[in-house]
Structures are given as C-alpha cells and as structure tokens.
Design a protein around this motif. Structure first.
Motif, PDB file in Angstrom:
ATOM      1  N   GLY A 141      -3.126  -0.749  -0.660  1.00 29.86           N
ATOM      2  CA  GLY A 141      -4.268  -0.285   0.107  1.00 29.86           C
ATOM      3  C   GLY A 141      -4.005   1.044   0.794  1.00 29.86           C
ATOM      4  O   GLY A 141      -4.878   1.926   0.825  1.00 29.86           O
ATOM      5  N   THR A 142      -2.803   1.212   1.326  1.00 26.59           N
ATOM      6  CA  THR A 142      -2.436   2.475   1.966  1.00 26.59           C
ATOM      7  C   THR A 142      -2.350   3.597   0.936  1.00 26.59           C
ATOM      8  O   THR A 142      -2.736   4.742   1.202  1.00 26.59           O
ATOM      9  CB  THR A 142      -1.088   2.327   2.695  1.00 26.59           C
ATOM     10  OG1 THR A 142      -1.137   1.180   3.549  1.00 26.59           O
ATOM     11  CG2 THR A 142      -0.787   3.550   3.541  1.00 26.59           C
ATOM     12  N   ILE A 143      -1.862   3.275  -0.257  1.00 32.70           N
ATOM     13  CA  ILE A 143      -1.776   4.284  -1.310  1.00 32.70           C
ATOM     14  C   ILE A 143      -3.170   4.688  -1.777  1.00 32.70           C
ATOM     15  O   ILE A 143      -3.434   5.873  -2.036  1.00 32.70           O
ATOM     16  CB  ILE A 143      -0.927   3.757  -2.476  1.00 32.70           C
ATOM     17  CG1 ILE A 143       0.513   3.500  -2.009  1.00 32.70           C
ATOM     18  CG2 ILE A 143      -0.926   4.732  -3.647  1.00 32.70           C
ATOM     19  CD1 ILE A 143       1.419   2.897  -3.067  1.00 32.70           C
ATOM     20  N   LEU A 144      -4.087   3.741  -1.880  1.00 39.23           N
ATOM     21  CA  LEU A 144      -5.453   4.073  -2.268  1.00 39.23           C
ATOM     22  C   LEU A 144      -6.118   4.947  -1.209  1.00 39.23           C
ATOM     23  O   LEU A 144      -6.903   5.852  -1.535  1.00 39.23           O
ATOM     24  CB  LEU A 144      -6.260   2.793  -2.489  1.00 39.23           C
ATOM     25  CG  LEU A 144      -5.856   1.961  -3.719  1.00 39.23           C
ATOM     26  CD1 LEU A 144      -6.593   0.631  -3.715  1.00 39.23           C
ATOM     27  CD2 LEU A 144      -6.139   2.721  -5.006  1.00 39.23           C
ATOM     28  N   ARG A 145      -5.817   4.689   0.052  1.00 42.93           N
ATOM     29  CA  ARG A 145      -6.353   5.549   1.117  1.00 42.93           C
ATOM     30  C   ARG A 145      -5.792   6.957   0.997  1.00 42.93           C
ATOM     31  O   ARG A 145      -6.510   7.955   1.183  1.00 42.93           O
ATOM     32  CB  ARG A 145      -6.003   4.949   2.487  1.00 42.93           C
ATOM     33  CG  ARG A 145      -6.471   5.798   3.667  1.00 42.93           C
ATOM     34  CD  ARG A 145      -6.264   5.058   4.970  1.00 42.93           C
ATOM     35  NE  ARG A 145      -4.863   4.874   5.293  1.00 42.93           N
ATOM     36  CZ  ARG A 145      -4.145   5.726   6.015  1.00 42.93           C
ATOM     37  NH1 ARG A 145      -4.699   6.853   6.468  1.00 42.93           N
ATOM     38  NH2 ARG A 145      -2.887   5.481   6.295  1.00 42.93           N
ATOM     39  N   ALA A 146      -4.503   7.057   0.666  1.00 41.39           N
ATOM     40  CA  ALA A 146      -3.900   8.374   0.485  1.00 41.39           C
ATOM     41  C   ALA A 146      -4.486   9.101  -0.711  1.00 41.39           C
ATOM     42  O   ALA A 146      -4.646  10.326  -0.694  1.00 41.39           O
ATOM     43  CB  ALA A 146      -2.389   8.227   0.324  1.00 41.39           C
ATOM     44  N   ALA A 147      -4.838   8.353  -1.767  1.00 39.87           N
ATOM     45  CA  ALA A 147      -5.420   8.978  -2.953  1.00 39.87           C
ATOM     46  C   ALA A 147      -6.744   9.643  -2.613  1.00 39.87           C
ATOM     47  O   ALA A 147      -7.079  10.701  -3.169  1.00 39.87           O
ATOM     48  CB  ALA A 147      -5.606   7.940  -4.055  1.00 39.87           C
ATOM     49  N   GLU A 148      -7.522   9.045  -1.725  1.00 40.37           N
ATOM     50  CA  GLU A 148      -8.771   9.670  -1.285  1.00 40.37           C
ATOM     51  C   GLU A 148      -8.507  11.024  -0.635  1.00 40.37           C
ATOM     52  O   GLU A 148      -9.281  11.968  -0.793  1.00 40.37           O
ATOM     53  CB  GLU A 148      -9.489   8.764  -0.283  1.00 40.37           C
ATOM     54  CG  GLU A 148      -9.973   7.449  -0.858  1.00 40.37           C
ATOM     55  CD  GLU A 148     -10.623   6.586   0.208  1.00 40.37           C
ATOM     56  OE1 GLU A 148     -10.586   6.977   1.398  1.00 40.37           O
ATOM     57  OE2 GLU A 148     -11.161   5.528  -0.131  1.00 40.37           O
ATOM     58  N   LEU A 149      -7.400  11.114   0.074  1.00 44.02           N
ATOM     59  CA  LEU A 149      -7.085  12.336   0.822  1.00 44.02           C
ATOM     60  C   LEU A 149      -6.627  13.473  -0.080  1.00 44.02           C
ATOM     61  O   LEU A 149      -7.028  14.626   0.104  1.00 44.02           O
ATOM     62  CB  LEU A 149      -6.016  12.024   1.874  1.00 44.02           C
ATOM     63  CG  LEU A 149      -5.470  13.199   2.674  1.00 44.02           C
ATOM     64  CD1 LEU A 149      -6.540  13.764   3.596  1.00 44.02           C
ATOM     65  CD2 LEU A 149      -4.239  12.762   3.471  1.00 44.02           C
ATOM     66  N   VAL A 150      -5.794  13.161  -1.080  1.00 49.56           N
ATOM     67  CA  VAL A 150      -5.095  14.234  -1.810  1.00 49.56           C
ATOM     68  C   VAL A 150      -5.642  14.487  -3.199  1.00 49.56           C
ATOM     69  O   VAL A 150      -5.228  15.450  -3.848  1.00 49.56           O
ATOM     70  CB  VAL A 150      -3.592  13.901  -1.912  1.00 49.56           C
ATOM     71  CG1 VAL A 150      -2.999  13.650  -0.536  1.00 49.56           C
ATOM     72  CG2 VAL A 150      -3.350  12.691  -2.825  1.00 49.56           C
TER      73      VAL A 150
END
Length: 359
Positions: free
Chosen positions: A77-86
């Motif tokens: 879930g944290t990685i998916l949130r980071a994917a939105e950012l970068v």
C-alpha cells in the motif's frame, strides 16, 4: 553532483519510522542526502527524538527533479502511494517490505542495511512495469480518467444485490452475468486482488491484460488473459437497478450508476521499480507464499544427449479387409409378418411347433 534519495515511510507504524531513521543515518554517512516530506519528518522526529542527521525537505529545499531514487519503507500500500507521486517524474521506486506479503517490495526489513549499501554503490537495475489507463463513460461521455499499477476493480455498490454486467474484449461483447465484481489487472497485479479472485499468476515479463470475474453467477465466467494491445470493457447493466463502484489500486474510487461503462487499455506511462536482486520471479513466488518445494532435485548438470528418436505409433489396421457392397442375389429372409394365431389347443400346438423344447 549531490546525490539525493527520497525516503517514504508509513509514519503510522513504529517499525517503519525506525527503519526510515536507520536508512537516513546510513545514507548521510555515505555522503548521500536523505530527503523526506515535512509531515513525515515531523512524525519521525517527534516520536523518536531529534536526529543529528542533516536532511532536506521535499517541496521546500528540493523538488522531485533533484531526486535519484525513492526508497519506500512499508507494505504494498505504501509503495502504491509512492507510485502515485513519482510516476509522472520517471523516478524508480525501491521497496523495503515492512508489511505481510509485499510483492512489490524488493527486499525485507532484515536486509535494510545491505539494501542501502547497494543504493550507495548504485548496484541496482531499473525495470518498467506496465500500468492501466482507465476511462469511465456515461452516455458516451468520459466522466472520469485515471490509471492503475495493480488493477481496477469493479465491485457491487450494495451488499444485498449482485451487480449485472456485460464484458467486452476489443469492441465485441463476450458474456453477461451477475457477479460481485470484475477485476482488470496487469501482470504486476496478478498476485494481488486478481489472484484472490482466482486469476492466474502472470510473470512480470509477460505483457498482457487480465480480466477476472468475482463470484460470477454464470457457467462461462473464466479468467481471461488478452494481448496488451487489447481493450477491455465492462458495462453496468440497468436490468436490476444495482449500482457499482470502481477502485484503482485500492486508492482512487469512482461511483458507477447503472448504464456506466469502464474501458481499460495499456497506459503509455509505466512505473519504474529498482531491482537489487536478479533472482527469478519463481523464486520470489516461492519465498513470498512460502510454497513447499521439498523433494525438488533440479534438471541435473550433465549435457543433455541429442534428441532421442522415439518410435512412431501407427494406427492399427483391421485384421480383415473390408470389401465393397455385396454383389449377386440377396439371400432370402424369413417372412416375419405377424399372422393371427388359432385359439385353444390349436394355439398350443402352433406354439409348441414354433419354439424348441428342453425336456
């Protein structure tokens, strides 16, 4: 040139904040500037105390254009949130799993020191993962446009009623049925929601799109694997009045009224993941799911012999040759026409003459 690594952590968990601080300390000691969001840095220092490590704030001191790599400390879930950012900034993500399965993560918490060391020495490769382009149409008009790395999941909006849908591939209808939902996923997402719904596990190197029905009330509602150039679509039918909702990676949501249509294609903008270990996906599959492999011996080390000439099994021939149609006069057949039988003793005598006796 100054090297900078962005640290993204799930600051609602103590273990994640401790791991973030350890990574920042090790990066700083290796002359790499750690960067964090102001809110996450405040959460970490407020909980663990003020750190002597010099850090920069994203958005105040630097921008994403100044970042070399993003280290994500948490679960999928944290990685998916980071994917939105970068995703739009073409930055690679390197995940350190602090959750449960963590298929998107590259390493585990116990390997954090080694992982940071690989980052310091630039001993990592970058691979691209395909993403989905998602459009929602109502009466032909696009009312929502988003994307997904794992999947877009259409689910029923009310618990007591199935949603009625019709599925489509490449502009042609395939089947209609009632169900709890439909998952359309990438190979990366094949081990997530689509896997739980009974879909196949697809290796990340395979370029394909998946469609997996959820609890479909139909004889033919099987998982599909189609070409990456295909267009998947699902329409919410109006015959029972049930509405639906879509979730993209479990984070972005759109409500769907009856008559809405979801179109899914391959996106032109992938997500980049950093890899520090070049182990095959099958090894990761065994490790993440703790699959039993006891008794495996492997293919052996000797050179294989040339292709073996195996005997060809021919179809057996009949023992007697079948001739053509019979020739000559046909044999006379007995007259089997039913005739009236006499009554009384005459009938008994007639039957006794017709049937053999076994005295």
């Amino acid at each position: 040139m100054t090297r900078r690594v962005l640290i993204l952590a799930h600051t609602g968990r103590e273990e994640s904040m401790i791991a973030a601080l350890e990574a920042c300390v090790q990066l700083h000691a290796s002359n790499i500037v750690p960067v964090m969001f102001a809110e996450e840095l405040a959460d970490m220092t407020g909980y663990l105390g003020v750190s002597d490590v010099s850090m920069e704030i994203l958005g105040r001191d630097v921008t994403l254009a100044d970042i070399e790599l993003v280290m994500v400390l948490g679960g999928d879930g944290t990685i998916l949130r980071a994917a939105e950012l970068v995703r739009e900034h073409d930055l690679p993500l390197l995940g350190v799993n602090l959750g449960h399965v963590g298929f998107l993560a590259e390493s585990e918490r116990a390997d954090l020191i080694q992982t940071v060391d690989w980052v310091v020495r630039r001993e990592y490769s970058v691979e691209e993962r395909m993403t989905l382009d998602v459009k929602v149409r109502v009466k032909g008009k696009v009312v929502a446009h988003t994307w997904a790395l794992n999947e877009v999941a259409l689910e029923k909006g009310n618990r007591e009623r199935m949603i009625e849908v019709v599925t489509e591939v490449d502009g042609r209808p395939l089947s209609s049925f009632g169900c709890d939902g439909v998952v359309m996923a990438t190979p990366t997402g094949s081990t997530a929601y689509a896997f739980s719904a009974g879909g196949p596990v697809v290796w990340p190197e395979v370029e394909a799109l998946l469609m997996v029905p959820i609890s479909a009330h139909a004889l033919f509602a099987k998982p599909l694997v189609v070409a990456p150039t295909s267009t998947l679509a699902v329409e919410v039918l109006t015959r029972n009045g049930a509405y639906g909702v879509i979730w993209c990676d479990g984070r972005r949501t759109v409500d769907l009224l009856p008559g809405a249509r979801i179109e899914v294609t391959r996106s032109s903008q992938p997500v980049k993941l950093a890899r520090t270990q070049q182990s095959p996906f099958s090894e990761r599959l065994v490790r993440k799911f703790e699959l039993p492999v006891q008794g495996w011996r492997g293919p052996g080390t000797e050179e294989p012999p040339p292709t073996t000439q195996l005997p060809i099994i021919k179809s057996p021939k009949p023992k007697t040759q079948l001739g053509g149609p019979p020739t000559g006069p046909m044999p006379q057949l007995p007259d089997l026409t039913a005739t009236a039988l006499p009554h009384g003793d005459a009938a008994t005598e007639s039957l006794e003459g017709a049937w053999p006796r076994h005295d």
